[in-house]
Design a protein around this motif. Sequence first.
Motif, PDB file in Angstrom:
ATOM      1  N   ASP A  36       0.851  -1.199   0.000  1.00 53.71           N
ATOM      2  CA  ASP A  36       0.000   0.000   0.000  1.00 53.71           C
ATOM      3  C   ASP A  36       0.885   1.246   0.000  1.00 53.71           C
ATOM      4  O   ASP A  36       1.073   1.893   1.019  1.00 53.71           O
ATOM      5  CB  ASP A  36      -0.910  -0.010   1.228  1.00 53.71           C
ATOM      6  CG  ASP A  36      -1.842   1.200   1.272  1.00 53.71           C
ATOM      7  OD1 ASP A  36      -1.977   1.890   0.236  1.00 53.71           O
ATOM      8  OD2 ASP A  36      -2.430   1.457   2.340  1.00 53.71           O
ATOM      9  N   PRO A  37       1.470   1.596  -1.146  1.00 50.93           N
ATOM     10  CA  PRO A  37       2.370   2.757  -1.202  1.00 50.93           C
ATOM     11  C   PRO A  37       1.707   4.050  -0.743  1.00 50.93           C
ATOM     12  O   PRO A  37       2.352   4.889  -0.121  1.00 50.93           O
ATOM     13  CB  PRO A  37       2.759   2.827  -2.684  1.00 50.93           C
ATOM     14  CG  PRO A  37       2.553   1.445  -3.210  1.00 50.93           C
ATOM     15  CD  PRO A  37       1.379   0.913  -2.453  1.00 50.93           C
ATOM     16  N   ARG A  38       0.429   4.190  -1.068  1.00 53.22           N
ATOM     17  CA  ARG A  38      -0.264   5.404  -0.642  1.00 53.22           C
ATOM     18  C   ARG A  38      -0.325   5.477   0.878  1.00 53.22           C
ATOM     19  O   ARG A  38      -0.084   6.521   1.475  1.00 53.22           O
ATOM     20  CB  ARG A  38      -1.673   5.439  -1.220  1.00 53.22           C
ATOM     21  CG  ARG A  38      -2.484   6.645  -0.778  1.00 53.22           C
ATOM     22  CD  ARG A  38      -3.780   6.770  -1.541  1.00 53.22           C
ATOM     23  NE  ARG A  38      -4.520   7.948  -1.110  1.00 53.22           N
ATOM     24  CZ  ARG A  38      -5.549   8.446  -1.765  1.00 53.22           C
ATOM     25  NH1 ARG A  38      -5.967   7.889  -2.888  1.00 53.22           N
ATOM     26  NH2 ARG A  38      -6.180   9.522  -1.319  1.00 53.22           N
ATOM     27  N   GLY A  39      -0.626   4.346   1.516  1.00 51.39           N
ATOM     28  CA  GLY A  39      -0.672   4.316   2.973  1.00 51.39           C
ATOM     29  C   GLY A  39       0.682   4.605   3.586  1.00 51.39           C
ATOM     30  O   GLY A  39       0.782   5.254   4.628  1.00 51.39           O
ATOM     31  N   ALA A  40       1.742   4.144   2.912  1.00 50.04           N
ATOM     32  CA  ALA A  40       3.096   4.406   3.409  1.00 50.04           C
ATOM     33  C   ALA A  40       3.402   5.887   3.393  1.00 50.04           C
ATOM     34  O   ALA A  40       4.128   6.391   4.258  1.00 50.04           O
ATOM     35  CB  ALA A  40       4.116   3.641   2.568  1.00 50.04           C
TER      36      ALA A  40
END
Length: 947
Positions: free
Chosen positions: A149-153
């Motif tokens: 989840d790059p966005r969450g990172a």
Amino acid sequence: MNHLPSNVDFLSSAAAAAAKARQVPPVADTADALDVATALKCMSAFQTLESDEELESLEDEKVAAPLVAAARILQSTAQYRRREVEDELSNDVAEREDVKNEIDSLLRYAALAFAMVGNFPSARAVLAEIDADEFDVSEARMMIAFICDPRGACEVRLARQTSGVRRFLVDWQVALTSDDAAKRQSAFERALRRMIEAAMKGGVADGALVLNAEMAARQAMRLATVTLLEAAPEIPQWFVRNSVDSGTVTLLPPQRQLLIDRRIAKRSGNTLLTLPTSTGKTFVAQACMVAALKKGDLCVYVAPYVAIGEQVKTSLNDNVKGRLPIVSMFGGFQLEMPSAFEDTELIVATPERFDAWLRSSDDVARLRTVILDELHIIENGTRGARVEGIVSRLRLLQEKNKKLRLVGLSAVLSEPERVCNWLAIEPKNLHEIGWRPTARRLAICRADGHLYWLHGNDALRPSDVRPNAQISESTQLHLPGVIKRGRFAKVNEASSASNVAAISMDLLKRLGAPGLVVCPRKVDSRLLARVLWNASDDIHSEHLRSVADEIQARHVWLENLCDYLRRGIAYHNAALPFDVRRDIEDLTRRRLLKVVCATTTLAEGADLPFRWTIVAHWLSSMADQGTPMKSMTFRNIAGRCGRAGAFSEGDTVLFENLMGPPSERLSLNSSKRLERVMFSSAPLESTINEAWDAVPENSQELLAAAFSAQLLACIGENPSAKNIVETFKDASFAAHSGGEEWLQKILKEELDAILDHNRPGGPLAVANSPVRLTPLGKAANLSGFSPSTCRSMVAFLESENFGSGPKLYARLLERFHDIPEQANEKLRKIYSGTKHRNPVRASDVPGLLTDLMDGVDFRATFERLPARKKSKASEDSVETQFEEFVSLVDGVVGNFLPWLLRGLNSLKGFGSTEADMTNWTDYARSIEQALRPQSASEHEDDSADEG
């Protein structure tokens, strides 16, 4: 790449797992252990891919099919196991913990499989199913979650993490978002080392994830939005940077293909994008707009509905962040808009407002890019005719403005050849990409209650299997409503609502919430919500209760809706006040509602997170013998569930509803007609096509008027055309879809009328070869009305005494109730002199308008009607009458009347002195101001649900 053994039947396992997750028997029986083993074999065959070329190959659905299947198998098995054991487990804490760990492990692998193929929105949705506590088990699992989840990172608060995870996150964020490619690469390598070290310390379970996580991380780097800085420098750096900061951390594979591989933002030719819903067409279109802008240029995004336009404007604001002015032009036809724009500007407009701007602005020559969203709308009634006319005029404008580019968008256009011929789109500028972030599951519920799922056009459907082949055996639902033989729908309304409610409650148990039920009429949405409310319990949500209380305080008559909301049930249709509809949409976004019952206005407009959709009738109209829903309409509705990032799958159930005319033919009960709605494929058509002579006369009148108004605009915009009828016809879509002869006949007749000296007001144009508009013709063109209507308006303007306020408005409605542009049949009946059931009588109109102008609540105005005071109708009948009343007020008073008044203002110079001195536009504004708190700002045409 490793190759899968031939005995690994991942397609059958994926279909079987999907069926089991829906608690229906699969056609191909298989065991859970075999399904999971199949999925893990698929993952192991891909986990060593490293190069960009190898990773890019997974953008091909056929190449990626085993990995996609693995992700779906693992997630479906986890969902199936969770439901299977919930009621069977004892109170043994250890046993429950073991099962929970097993399910979390399946979901973790599913998220990795989605990430490995570059489908990060689905990976994010899967991670949301895992208990948050599970990630605290080890640092490696938390790091892997952030890879999936790059966005969450990039959104996470570092202070909440362990020191090891914080260091990883700092590197991972730099790897995904830095403007410097070298810094990104070195940060990526550090982050990867930290993840591997943490996994090796975490034991065998964490270590087994490493290769999969490495590949997922490489996909994230390959798809990172910041790569646009080097790979597509035509897109402004600030746009890329703002997009990343707004949450678009990674591109979807189709976005990367279009913006980097095909460099679509750099091209200049007309372009067509046919991509499924939720694949990021809007972002690509915005990139094309900003890439084309130079000083002094204008770009326009034409959105078919205000709800879509608002979403586009919001996302544009996020991605532009003040670097360019953004102007919205929403609502019906009107000329009040900036006469001149700033040096460089982005415009978001509805077709009606864009049409008016094209006719009146001095800035048209500055157009560089026009985005035409939902281009398939051109086959839908008078609005479609207007859009076709606008695009046809833009095609002619391109002959003078060589820098103008048209970009069409559609999620449901299956045979684009005609459109490509129309828009002169070269093969390299037609982009058909089938990749989608969510699986679209299709099911049929027969009238006898048999429910089963189909393969549909799923990318994982075996090549030798038809779309209508079942993936599950039928399961029997109890449908309590008994459908009786009858000529009209009303006799079966209650029974139909009970049956659709039974399907809805079943899907809530199988698939969860929220769900959308698309109803054929407004009354059906309300009746269904009541049945669902009776079957539901209150939801313990303070926010939900607060919104319901606020709505009830504002609109006392909506007490029933507020009761429904407190149990997580809502109905949504054009009869509700605008503010209430927006409240319901916000509650849906917050995932606080279980089921929303709505007409197609919601289903084809706003992008909301629904897990499943029921299309509650296979007919789009119940008038006469009924009109089957167009397949293109069905596909558009089906695309609204399974929103990317919220879900990895979306299920659409088509119900064989027998309410209405077909109830006379119960013996014809057949799934074939449902499959035609689902799967029939026909090229897009103009509203004027080969079947024109079969179109009802009243519809022909409406469409002919719409095209004649476009012809006026075409004459004004092409003063050098030697044969304006041929010119406009050749530029139209009708000329490419079988309607050429009919359109030529219509335009020729309209041109003769335009040139006629003997009609009221004289000619609107003169045939001096070429045809040129007279002053009257120029004024008529600015009105947006057809030539025949404009002549009627001029005749009215010759009066010496108009009056003002409600009396004037009533006089106008009586005078112009039957012109082609006034499409509300109820208003026509009010003034027809014949008997009708509408509680509004012609004598009531002045008082009704007075109440509305005084700001009296719609409900109170309705209750004051003399016929309403005498009525002994049932509660349901009263509510139906009120919905029709709101539709009348919104469509006629809120939309048609202001348009008419503005048209009179355009033509007032050709009337009496009093007419010329009257500011008719001020009257239009006063009406809109009076109705704004209650009326729909978008004035959408919901006449389709009146059948």
